[in-house]
Scaffold this motif. Structure first.
Motif, PDB file in Angstrom:
ATOM      1  N   ARG A 141     105.940 -29.953  64.239  1.00 31.62           N
ATOM      2  CA  ARG A 141     106.083 -30.109  65.684  1.00 31.62           C
ATOM      3  C   ARG A 141     105.642 -28.860  66.437  1.00 31.62           C
ATOM      4  NH1 ARG A 141     108.710 -34.818  66.790  1.00 31.62           N
ATOM      5  NH2 ARG A 141     108.859 -34.243  69.011  1.00 31.62           N
ATOM      6  N   ASP A 142     105.556 -27.730  65.762  1.00 29.26           N
ATOM      7  CA  ASP A 142     105.086 -26.519  66.421  1.00 29.26           C
ATOM      8  C   ASP A 142     103.639 -26.189  66.034  1.00 29.26           C
ATOM      9  OD1 ASP A 142     105.587 -25.911  63.807  1.00 29.26           O
ATOM     10  OD2 ASP A 142     106.671 -24.044  64.198  1.00 29.26           O
ATOM     11  N   ALA A 143     102.912 -27.188  65.552  1.00 33.73           N
ATOM     12  CA  ALA A 143     101.525 -26.983  65.142  1.00 33.73           C
ATOM     13  C   ALA A 143     100.668 -26.555  66.330  1.00 33.73           C
ATOM     14  CB  ALA A 143     100.957 -28.253  64.516  1.00 33.73           C
ATOM     15  N   SER A 144      99.678 -25.709  66.055  1.00 30.58           N
ATOM     16  CA  SER A 144      98.771 -25.255  67.106  1.00 30.58           C
ATOM     17  C   SER A 144      97.731 -26.336  67.420  1.00 30.58           C
ATOM     18  CB  SER A 144      98.044 -23.981  66.658  1.00 30.58           C
ATOM     19  OG  SER A 144      97.200 -24.252  65.554  1.00 30.58           O
ATOM     20  N   GLU A 145      96.993 -26.137  68.517  1.00 31.13           N
ATOM     21  CA  GLU A 145      95.954 -27.094  68.887  1.00 31.13           C
ATOM     22  C   GLU A 145      94.888 -27.190  67.802  1.00 31.13           C
ATOM     23  OE1 GLU A 145      94.294 -26.286  72.675  1.00 31.13           O
ATOM     24  OE2 GLU A 145      96.195 -26.367  73.748  1.00 31.13           O
TER      25      GLU A 145
ATOM     26  N   GLY B 149      96.614 -34.232  71.190  1.00 33.00           N
ATOM     27  CA  GLY B 149      95.436 -33.431  71.478  1.00 33.00           C
ATOM     28  C   GLY B 149      95.333 -33.001  72.928  1.00 33.00           C
ATOM     29  N   ASP B 150      96.204 -33.505  73.783  1.00 30.43           N
ATOM     30  CA  ASP B 150      96.201 -33.135  75.202  1.00 30.43           C
ATOM     31  C   ASP B 150      97.538 -32.470  75.518  1.00 30.43           C
ATOM     32  OD1 ASP B 150      97.011 -33.911  78.153  1.00 30.43           O
ATOM     33  OD2 ASP B 150      94.826 -33.941  78.088  1.00 30.43           O
ATOM     34  N   SER B 151      97.497 -31.274  76.068  1.00 32.90           N
ATOM     35  CA  SER B 151      98.721 -30.487  76.252  1.00 32.90           C
ATOM     36  C   SER B 151      99.726 -31.196  77.167  1.00 32.90           C
ATOM     37  CB  SER B 151      98.380 -29.110  76.822  1.00 32.90           C
ATOM     38  OG  SER B 151      97.688 -29.228  78.055  1.00 32.90           O
ATOM     39  N   LYS B 152      99.245 -31.822  78.246  1.00 31.26           N
ATOM     40  CA  LYS B 152     100.160 -32.508  79.163  1.00 31.26           C
ATOM     41  C   LYS B 152     100.772 -33.733  78.507  1.00 31.26           C
ATOM     42  CE  LYS B 152      97.805 -30.941  83.366  1.00 31.26           C
ATOM     43  NZ  LYS B 152      97.095 -31.361  84.598  1.00 31.26           N
ATOM     44  N   GLN B 153      99.944 -34.508  77.804  1.00 33.05           N
ATOM     45  CA  GLN B 153     100.462 -35.684  77.115  1.00 33.05           C
ATOM     46  C   GLN B 153     101.450 -35.283  76.012  1.00 33.05           C
ATOM     47  OE1 GLN B 153      99.894 -38.729  78.039  1.00 33.05           O
ATOM     48  NE2 GLN B 153      98.437 -38.177  79.655  1.00 33.05           N
TER      49      GLN B 153
ATOM     50  N   TYR C 142     105.243 -36.380  75.613  1.00 38.08           N
ATOM     51  CA  TYR C 142     105.722 -37.029  74.390  1.00 38.08           C
ATOM     52  C   TYR C 142     106.926 -36.290  73.810  1.00 38.08           C
ATOM     53  CZ  TYR C 142     105.829 -38.412  69.485  1.00 38.08           C
ATOM     54  OH  TYR C 142     106.234 -38.839  68.254  1.00 38.08           O
ATOM     55  N   ASP C 143     106.871 -34.944  73.799  1.00 43.60           N
ATOM     56  CA  ASP C 143     107.988 -34.169  73.264  1.00 43.60           C
ATOM     57  C   ASP C 143     109.264 -34.393  74.079  1.00 43.60           C
ATOM     58  OD1 ASP C 143     106.376 -33.152  71.300  1.00 43.60           O
ATOM     59  OD2 ASP C 143     105.947 -31.268  72.332  1.00 43.60           O
ATOM     60  N   THR C 144     109.094 -34.698  75.364  1.00 43.28           N
ATOM     61  CA  THR C 144     110.261 -34.884  76.231  1.00 43.28           C
ATOM     62  C   THR C 144     110.797 -36.309  76.177  1.00 43.28           C
ATOM     63  OG1 THR C 144     109.383 -33.199  77.717  1.00 43.28           O
ATOM     64  CG2 THR C 144     111.125 -34.625  78.585  1.00 43.28           C
ATOM     65  N   TYR C 145     109.896 -37.283  76.275  1.00 37.26           N
ATOM     66  CA  TYR C 145     110.323 -38.678  76.427  1.00 37.26           C
ATOM     67  C   TYR C 145     109.955 -39.585  75.266  1.00 37.26           C
ATOM     68  CZ  TYR C 145     110.930 -37.208  81.276  1.00 37.26           C
ATOM     69  OH  TYR C 145     111.296 -36.552  82.402  1.00 37.26           O
ATOM     70  N   GLY C 146     109.163 -39.112  74.318  1.00 36.46           N
ATOM     71  CA  GLY C 146     108.776 -39.947  73.212  1.00 36.46           C
ATOM     72  C   GLY C 146     107.533 -40.762  73.527  1.00 36.46           C
ATOM     73  N   GLU C 147     107.293 -41.748  72.681  1.00 32.84           N
ATOM     74  CA  GLU C 147     106.057 -42.532  72.770  1.00 32.84           C
ATOM     75  C   GLU C 147     105.918 -43.250  74.099  1.00 32.84           C
ATOM     76  OE1 GLU C 147     103.839 -46.241  70.463  1.00 32.84           O
ATOM     77  OE2 GLU C 147     105.825 -45.553  69.857  1.00 32.84           O
TER      78      GLU C 147
ATOM     79  N   PHE D 157      94.285 -42.165  78.777  1.00 34.17           N
ATOM     80  CA  PHE D 157      93.349 -41.454  77.921  1.00 34.17           C
ATOM     81  C   PHE D 157      91.914 -41.816  78.253  1.00 34.17           C
ATOM     82  CE2 PHE D 157      97.184 -42.400  75.497  1.00 34.17           C
ATOM     83  CZ  PHE D 157      97.689 -41.125  75.438  1.00 34.17           C
ATOM     84  N   GLY D 158      90.988 -40.967  77.833  1.00 32.58           N
ATOM     85  CA  GLY D 158      89.573 -41.235  78.012  1.00 32.58           C
ATOM     86  C   GLY D 158      88.767 -40.306  77.149  1.00 32.58           C
ATOM     87  N   GLY D 159      87.466 -40.513  77.173  1.00 25.40           N
ATOM     88  CA  GLY D 159      86.591 -39.594  76.451  1.00 25.40           C
ATOM     89  C   GLY D 159      86.470 -39.892  74.989  1.00 25.40           C
ATOM     90  N   GLY D 160      86.899 -41.062  74.523  1.00 28.07           N
ATOM     91  CA  GLY D 160      86.728 -41.397  73.119  1.00 28.07           C
ATOM     92  C   GLY D 160      87.878 -40.916  72.279  1.00 28.07           C
ATOM     93  N   PRO D 161      87.988 -41.418  71.046  1.00 28.06           N
ATOM     94  CA  PRO D 161      89.137 -41.111  70.195  1.00 28.06           C
ATOM     95  C   PRO D 161      89.181 -39.673  69.738  1.00 28.06           C
ATOM     96  CG  PRO D 161      87.464 -42.251  68.943  1.00 28.06           C
ATOM     97  CD  PRO D 161      87.002 -42.236  70.367  1.00 28.06           C
ATOM     98  N   PHE D 162      88.096 -38.917  69.918  1.00 26.32           N
ATOM     99  CA  PHE D 162      88.146 -37.513  69.555  1.00 26.32           C
ATOM    100  C   PHE D 162      88.796 -36.691  70.646  1.00 26.32           C
ATOM    101  CE2 PHE D 162      84.991 -39.026  66.624  1.00 26.32           C
ATOM    102  CZ  PHE D 162      85.361 -38.378  65.467  1.00 26.32           C
ATOM    103  N   GLY D 163      89.143 -37.312  71.785  1.00 31.74           N
ATOM    104  CA  GLY D 163      89.930 -36.648  72.809  1.00 31.74           C
ATOM    105  C   GLY D 163      89.377 -35.313  73.231  1.00 31.74           C
ATOM    106  N   GLY D 164      88.077 -35.248  73.438  1.00 31.43           N
ATOM    107  CA  GLY D 164      87.482 -33.970  73.793  1.00 31.43           C
ATOM    108  C   GLY D 164      86.864 -33.286  72.608  1.00 31.43           C
TER     109      GLY D 164
END
Length: 554
Positions: A58-62, A103-107, A111-116, A159-166
């Motif tokens: 859960r503390d993994a880096s980007e 892969g997105d910091s805001k998402q 997720y960490d706050t409210y879950g899926e 989400f957008g930009g394809g499954p590679f998320g940037g």
């Protein structure tokens, strides 16, 4: 009659005791409903564990998240699992959904706050509004002909930009993806009009699209990619001619490509501006790293020189004094030496060293003519000499008389390497029965000194429970390969590891066996695990082994 009529129109009174009971029942029902809502909310918030899906903490880096997604998505791509497409499809969807969030910091924070369900926009009013639910990744990750075509959702999803998320290299960000969702992808006939046809079919420059981008992600080649935004940089068209020249100069050494960030924002860095951005990938052997061209001078020669300096290689730059030891080291390997005036290896030579890194050693001797050139008969520069791995003298070499181009040199070196392999195999078959390896026993240092004190010894102590025939055959093969370099090979046996009085006890008492190099006349030794015996022999033959002292009474 009037009293009876009045009584009929009046609402009957309820006793006070009954009112109290009814209030309690209503309150209990309300509490029960509230508890159900809380339970539903908690369950919805929990959802799937995206960290577990990607196999990260859960503390993994980007970077760790990007790397995990890249490996898993390529592993579970349905086109790579033709015999198990159904399971691969499910895993791929699950992995893609997980990365879209983490892969997105805001998402990820949501997720960490409210879950899926927090990131889906359900119940919590998350990004994308009420309609912000997951889309099937194959709505924008459409499969065709073994490749991948991204399609983008326009229904207000988060989400957008394809499954590679940037992209796994930090390309793209949430703002670019949001803008692109609002624009949406045009129909194919309009899309063809928006993509500028600046590079023709015969061009050495690869125009990145969905399929070639996936090829880039899986490739181990070195790539030079120009990122530009067509709308922000109208003058980028003026750079096309120079970039074509760059592609022609680097052809065969570096994959040169271009990405239009207006057409494919998910391929691009988030900070793309109104000038072309140049990056080289796979320059360090690590797929998630790059180097960026920082100079504002967009001249073709300057960029080519910069790119060549970042091509990874295994070329050794030699001085005249080190040439003999290089040629006679690494027994069994072909050595290729280029005499040149260049101070650093060329793009062609760097590329060749990467192709043959397992079997061929490459070196350059830079500088003007000197005594070493005369000694090896070098009269013009550049000149290339090939030294076979079984040579017994530095003067046993074969000069190269062909053209100094990648194709011809590749053929020449490949033939040398194959001839060397055949010679080694034939030699091993002829000498396999005739070579005698002395058994030195437990006190192998004393035995080696008694047999030949002036020699350099390699004593193989096999791991416990090793078959005697296997140990003898291994020692015999080492003796055949390294005998001409002045190293004698002997076979030792286990010795008392307790107490650890022998100087090589720490190396030999780990249960894996060991290989001990000895110089009895000087009282020096070097030790490695048995599996690394050839590495130690190469170091001994090359003169760069790390020796330590030992006494005669061991």
């Amino acid at each position: 009659a009037e009293k009876n009529t009045l009584r009929q129109n009046q609402t009957p009174r309820v006793p006070r005791c009954c009112v109290s009971e009814m209030r309690k029942a209503v309150l209990a029902a309300a509490v029960l409903c509230l508890a159900c809502i809380v339970v539903d909310v908690a369950a919805a918030a929990a959802g799937r564990d995206y960290y577990k899906i990607l196999g990260v903490s859960r503390d993994a880096s980007e970077d760790e998240i990007k790397s995990a997604f890249r490996k898993l998505s390529l592993r579970w791509h349905p086109d790579k699992n033709p015999d198990n497409k159904e399971e691969a499809h499910e895993k791929f969807v699950e992995i893609s959904n997980a990365y879209q969030v983490l892969g997105d910091s805001k998402q990820r924070q949501m997720y960490d706050t409210y879950g899926e369900q927090g990131v889906n926009g359900q119940n919590f009013g998350g990004p994308g509004g009420p309609g912000g639910r997951f889309q099937d990744p194959f709505n924008f990750f459409h499969m065709f002909n073994g490749g991948m075509q991204f399609e983008f959702s326009t229904d207000g999803g988060p989400f957008g930009g394809g499954p590679f998320g940037g992209g796994p290299f930090g390309r793209g960000d949430a703002r670019q993806q949001q803008n692109f969702r609002q624009q949406s992808r045009p129909p194919p006939h309009q899309q063809q009009q928006q993509q500028p046809d600046w590079y023709g079919k015969s061009s050495k420059v690869t125009v990145l699209d969905d399929q070639t981008y996936h090829e880039f992600l899986e490739s181990s080649d070195v790539w030079l990619i120009q990122f530009f935004h067509q709308a922000k940089c109208p003058s980028c068209k003026d750079f096309v001619h120079a970039y074509e020249k760059i592609g022609e100069n680097l052809a065969g050494y570096v994959r040169v490509a271009v990405a239009n960030c207006a057409q494919h924002p998910s391929f691009c860095p988030k900070d793309i501006g109104n000038h072309p951005m140049l990056r080289m990938y796979n320059t360090t052997g690590k797929p998630d790293t790059f180097v960026q061209y920082e100079t504002s001078q967009l001249a073709a020669k300057a960029i080519v020189d910069w790119a060549v300096e970042h091509i990874p290689h295994t070329v050794t730059v030699l001085t005249a004094d080190a040439l003999d030891s290089f040629v006679m080291g690494s027994y069994g390997h072909v050595k290729v030496v280029l005499f040149t005036e260049r101070a650093s290896p060329s793009a062609m030579y760097r590329t060749l060293s990467r192709r043959f890194t397992a079997r061929v050693r490459f070196a350059v001797v830079p500088g003007p003519f000197s005594a070493v050139h005369e000694r090896f008969g070098v009269k013009t520069l550049p000149t290339l000499l090939a030294f076979k791995g079984l040579a017994t003298s530095p003067h046993q070499f074969e000069p190269y008389h062909g053209a100094l181009n990648l194709r011809d040199l590749n053929t020449f070196i490949a033939e040398l390497d194959q001839d060397q392999l055949h010679l080694l195999r034939d030699k091993a078959q002829v000498q396999s029965q005739s070579a005698e390896i002395p058994a030195l026993g437990e006190h192998f240092a004393s035995a080696a000194r008694a047999l030949d004190p002036s020699a350099t010894w390699l004593v193989l102590v096999p791991p416990p429970n090793t078959d005697a025939a296997t140990a003898a055959a291994t020692a015999r093969l080492l003796g055949q390969r390294y005998g001409r370099s002045g190293v004698r090979v002997g076979l030792g046996s286990g010795f008392a590891c307790e107490p650890k009085t022998a100087p090589w006890a720490a190396c030999c008492c780990g249960g894996e066996g060991c290989a001990v190099a000895l110089r009895p006349a000087r009282g020096r030794f070097a030790c490695v695990a048995a599996a690394s015996a050839e590495v130690l022999l190469d170091r001994v033959a090359g003169g760069d082994a790390r020796w330590a002292p030992y006494s005669d009474d061991v």
